[in-house]
Design an enzyme around this catalytic site. Structure first.
Site, short mmCIF file in Angstrom:
data_model
loop_
_atom_site.label_atom_id
_atom_site.label_comp_id
_atom_site.label_asym_id
_atom_site.label_seq_id
_atom_site.Cartn_x
_atom_site.Cartn_y
_atom_site.Cartn_z
N SER A 10 15.97 -15.93 -2.11
CA SER A 10 14.74 -15.14 -2.08
C SER A 10 15.02 -13.71 -1.68
O SER A 10 15.94 -13.44 -0.92
CB SER A 10 13.72 -15.74 -1.11
OG SER A 10 12.58 -14.91 -1.08
N LYS A 68 13.12 -23.65 -0.85
CA LYS A 68 12.77 -22.40 -1.54
C LYS A 68 11.39 -22.53 -2.19
O LYS A 68 10.59 -21.59 -2.17
CB LYS A 68 13.81 -22.05 -2.61
CG LYS A 68 13.42 -20.89 -3.54
CD LYS A 68 13.41 -19.57 -2.81
CE LYS A 68 12.79 -18.37 -3.49
NZ LYS A 68 12.79 -18.19 -4.89
N HIS A 123 8.89 -22.17 0.48
CA HIS A 123 8.87 -20.73 0.82
C HIS A 123 7.91 -20.00 -0.12
O HIS A 123 7.06 -19.22 0.32
CB HIS A 123 10.29 -20.15 0.72
CG HIS A 123 10.33 -18.65 0.66
ND1 HIS A 123 10.01 -17.95 -0.49
CD2 HIS A 123 10.61 -17.72 1.59
CE1 HIS A 123 10.10 -16.65 -0.26
NE2 HIS A 123 10.47 -16.48 1.00
N ASN A 124 8.05 -20.25 -1.40
CA ASN A 124 7.19 -19.55 -2.36
C ASN A 124 5.73 -19.96 -2.22
O ASN A 124 4.84 -19.13 -2.39
CB ASN A 124 7.67 -19.81 -3.80
CG ASN A 124 8.93 -19.03 -4.13
OD1 ASN A 124 9.72 -18.72 -3.24
ND2 ASN A 124 9.14 -18.72 -5.39
N GLU A 154 4.43 -18.11 0.58
CA GLU A 154 4.28 -16.71 0.10
C GLU A 154 2.92 -16.54 -0.62
O GLU A 154 2.20 -15.57 -0.37
CB GLU A 154 5.45 -16.41 -0.83
CG GLU A 154 5.41 -15.11 -1.58
CD GLU A 154 6.57 -15.04 -2.59
OE1 GLU A 154 7.73 -15.31 -2.21
OE2 GLU A 154 6.31 -14.72 -3.76
P1 NBP Z 1 15.95 -14.15 -16.07
O1 NBP Z 1 15.27 -15.28 -15.44
O2 NBP Z 1 15.18 -13.14 -16.81
O3 NBP Z 1 17.10 -14.74 -17.06
C1 NBP Z 1 17.88 -13.90 -17.85
C2 NBP Z 1 19.30 -14.38 -17.87
O4 NBP Z 1 19.39 -15.72 -18.41
C3 NBP Z 1 20.16 -13.52 -18.79
O5 NBP Z 1 21.44 -13.39 -18.21
C4 NBP Z 1 20.20 -14.34 -20.07
O6 NBP Z 1 21.30 -14.05 -20.88
C5 NBP Z 1 20.33 -15.71 -19.49
N1 NBP Z 1 20.07 -16.80 -20.44
C6 NBP Z 1 18.92 -17.21 -21.01
BR1 NBP Z 1 17.32 -16.43 -20.78
N2 NBP Z 1 19.07 -18.25 -21.82
C7 NBP Z 1 20.39 -18.54 -21.79
C8 NBP Z 1 21.17 -19.53 -22.43
N3 NBP Z 1 20.63 -20.45 -23.22
N4 NBP Z 1 22.49 -19.52 -22.20
C9 NBP Z 1 23.05 -18.59 -21.39
N5 NBP Z 1 22.35 -17.65 -20.74
C10 NBP Z 1 21.02 -17.61 -20.93
O7 NBP Z 1 16.89 -13.39 -14.99
P2 NBP Z 1 16.57 -12.95 -13.48
O8 NBP Z 1 15.24 -12.34 -13.34
O9 NBP Z 1 17.78 -12.21 -13.05
O10 NBP Z 1 16.52 -14.33 -12.68
C11 NBP Z 1 17.62 -15.24 -12.67
C12 NBP Z 1 17.20 -16.48 -11.92
O11 NBP Z 1 16.91 -16.13 -10.58
C13 NBP Z 1 15.95 -17.16 -12.47
O12 NBP Z 1 16.08 -18.54 -12.37
C14 NBP Z 1 14.86 -16.66 -11.56
O13 NBP Z 1 13.77 -17.57 -11.50
C15 NBP Z 1 15.61 -16.57 -10.25
N6 NBP Z 1 15.03 -15.64 -9.28
C16 NBP Z 1 14.55 -14.43 -9.68
C17 NBP Z 1 14.03 -13.54 -8.75
C18 NBP Z 1 13.52 -12.21 -9.18
O14 NBP Z 1 12.99 -11.48 -8.32
N7 NBP Z 1 13.68 -11.82 -10.43
C19 NBP Z 1 14.01 -13.89 -7.41
C20 NBP Z 1 14.53 -15.11 -7.02
C21 NBP Z 1 15.03 -15.97 -7.97
P3 NBP Z 1 21.18 -12.92 -22.02
O15 NBP Z 1 21.43 -11.62 -21.33
O16 NBP Z 1 22.25 -13.28 -22.97
O17 NBP Z 1 19.81 -13.02 -22.61
#
Ligand code: NBP
Length: 478
Positions: free
Chosen positions: A128, A182, A185-186, A189
């Protein structure tokens, strides 16, 4: 040279986690389905540490020290399964896959069991703090085996947020425990945000305060016991002016709150476990209600409300202070409910979760970080078996001191017709726990009447049924 750890999935979260690891002196292999993201990372931030770029799954796996530590940061759900299916065949017994995405804990349990059969440690890890946290120190909630924690702990604690020198990261428990915590936590939140929003609404509509005045009030609260990240950012949001219109930004943003689903999961899971997380449920439903645009179009301004919608005189003078107290008491209830859900999850899934440690690792890095988590931690350290935070000495006294104001706020909200589902459901929960007798006895009578569902008696053991359609005598059924 081989990398200590690898990160695949280089969107905002993965990229920033990889940079955080590199900045802490760890060599990081980096990989992404779309190659450009890997190239960009190394080009832009290569000077921050040692990155080992890899452009295929084979190259990525070959670049890792053994046993391998591989972090997946891709979209939760199908993409996570796809990435696991791609990498698992390339790994060996003893290797570790860390899933840092927002996976549902049941998915994590399933994946952990499947990989355990192959000797691979699957470490579902709640992270988080959003992008900023991932880069500068998130709160980290790893599940999985004890062995994997031994190998990963030093790296994860290194990059986690620190509060009073202590890392906001500790091993939560086996398989899905990290993602479960987690999830809760959400949920908390959601509840925290809803309560703050209700406080804002009451100040705005009940007292006629401007957004700037409310920002000022929240800023004052943030210097006291309500000191928290969410109050802090609320001040920032309230002070933001829209460049186009010059109005407060909150007055031009559409009033429909969206959700990605972790709050809903918390409530669904709580329903299955039989744990009343009313504060979280109200927060999720409040977002649903706000999003019911077509319905609201038909009802807003049409359904009749009370004559008076604003406070005046003496009542108005003390209302802001009352709201601060209602907010604090309701927040305590929301956390008490969330911790009860964790307790119930631990019992159901056989996790050994240290609730004091959970409170500690939420003190920094994460979205619900707040000063009062120190108090929660103290409560569970003093009494690890505490049934509810509400009976801890500190919290019992705090709620006792706040309750008159809390009741005034709920009554005033009802009187003025300003919805305060978070404040009022929290108070109803508190009063439910206080009650010597609940009307559930009547419900049992009704159930027995129409369905012969039987009831238990206060004065003797066994189950009983009244012959409602007969002579209304009572029979013992077991
Ligand atoms: P996203 O959730 O937007 O995912 C994008 C990533 O997933 C890219 O690297 C994309 O690759 C890859 N991907 C996908 Br979509 N499909 C794929 C597949 N079939 N094979 C391989 N790679 C694949 O990214 P994020 O916002 O950085 O979040 C990542 C994780 O962290 C998520 O589970 C999210 O819920 C969690 N999270 C996010 C936050 C936040 O604040 N954003 C906070 C806490 C946790 P590509 O570049 O090739 O499309």
């Amino acid at each position: 040279s081989r990398a200590e750890i690898g990160v695949t999935g280089l969107a905002v979260m993965g990229r920033n986690l990889a940079r955080n690891l590199a900045r802490h002196g760890h060599s990081v292999a980096v990989h992404n389905r779309t190659e450009a993201k890997t190239k960009d990372l190394v080009e832009e931030f290569g000077n921050e540490g040692t990155f080992v770029p890899a452009y295929s799954a084979e190259e990525f796996v070959a670049s890792l020290e053994r046993p391998r530590r591989l972090v997946i940061m891709v979209k939760a759900g199908g993409p996570t399964d796809a990435v696991i299916d791609e990498f698992a065949p390339l790994l060996e017994p003893g290797d570790m896959i860390v899933d840092g995405g927002n996976a549902h804990f049941e998915d994590t349990r399933r994946r952990e069991a499947a990989l355990r059969d192959k000797g691979i440690h699957f470490v579902g890890t709640g992270i988080s703090g959003g992008e900023e946290g991932a880069l500068n120190g998130p709160s980290i909630m790893p599940g999985g085996s004890k062995e994997s924690w031994e190998a990963l702990g030093p790296l994860l604690t290194d990059i986690a947020a620190k509060v009073d020198g202590e890392p906001c990261c500790s091993h939560i428990g086996a398989d899905g425990a990290g993602h479960f915590v987690k999830m809760v936590h959400n949920g908390i939140e959601y509840s925290d945000m809803q309560l703050i929003a209700e406080a804002y609404d009451l100040l705005r509509k009940g007292l006629g305060k401007s957004t700037d005045e409310i920002a000022e009030i929240f800023q004052g609260w943030n210097e006291g016991r309500l000191d928290s990240y969410l109050i802090e950012i609320t001040v920032e949001v309230l002070r933001q002016r829209d460049a186009a219109t010059g109005k407060p930004l909150v007055d031009v943003v559409e009033d429909q709150a969206e959700q990605k689903g972790t709050g809903r999961w918390t409530v669904q899971t709580a329903l299955d476990l039989g744990i009343p997380v009313t504060g979280i449920a109200e927060a999720v439903f409040a977002r649903s209600l706000s999003g019911s645009a077509a319905l609201r179009e038909k009802t807003a301004g049409v359904l009749p409300g009370p004559a008076a919608s604003e406070l005046t005189g003496d009542e108005a003078a003390s209302f802001a202070d009352d709201i601060e107290q209602a907010l604090y008491a309701s927040k305590i209830v929301a956390y008490a409910q969330g911790f009860n859900e964790i307790q119930a999850g631990a019992a159901e899934y056989d996790w050994d979760i240290d609730l004091g440690a959970v409170a500690k690792l939420w003190r920094g890095g994460c979205i619900i970080r707040a000063r009062f988590l120190n108090r929660i931690s103290d409560a569970y350290v003093q009494n690890p078996g505490l049934e509810t935070l509400l009976t801890d000495d500190y919290f019992r006294d705090a709620v006792a001191a706040a309750q008159d104001a809390w009741r005034r706020v709920v009554a005033t909200a009802a009187r003025l017709g300003i919805p305060a589902p978070g404040f009022s459901s929290a108070l109803a929960y508190y009063d439910g726990l206080r009650a010597q007798r609940l009307p559930a006895a009547l419900v049992q009578g009704q159930r027995d009447f129409f369905g012969a569902h039987t009831y238990r008696r206060t004065d003797k053991a066994g189950s009983y049924h009244t012959l409602w359609s007969g002579d209304r005598s009572e029979v013992q059924t077991s």
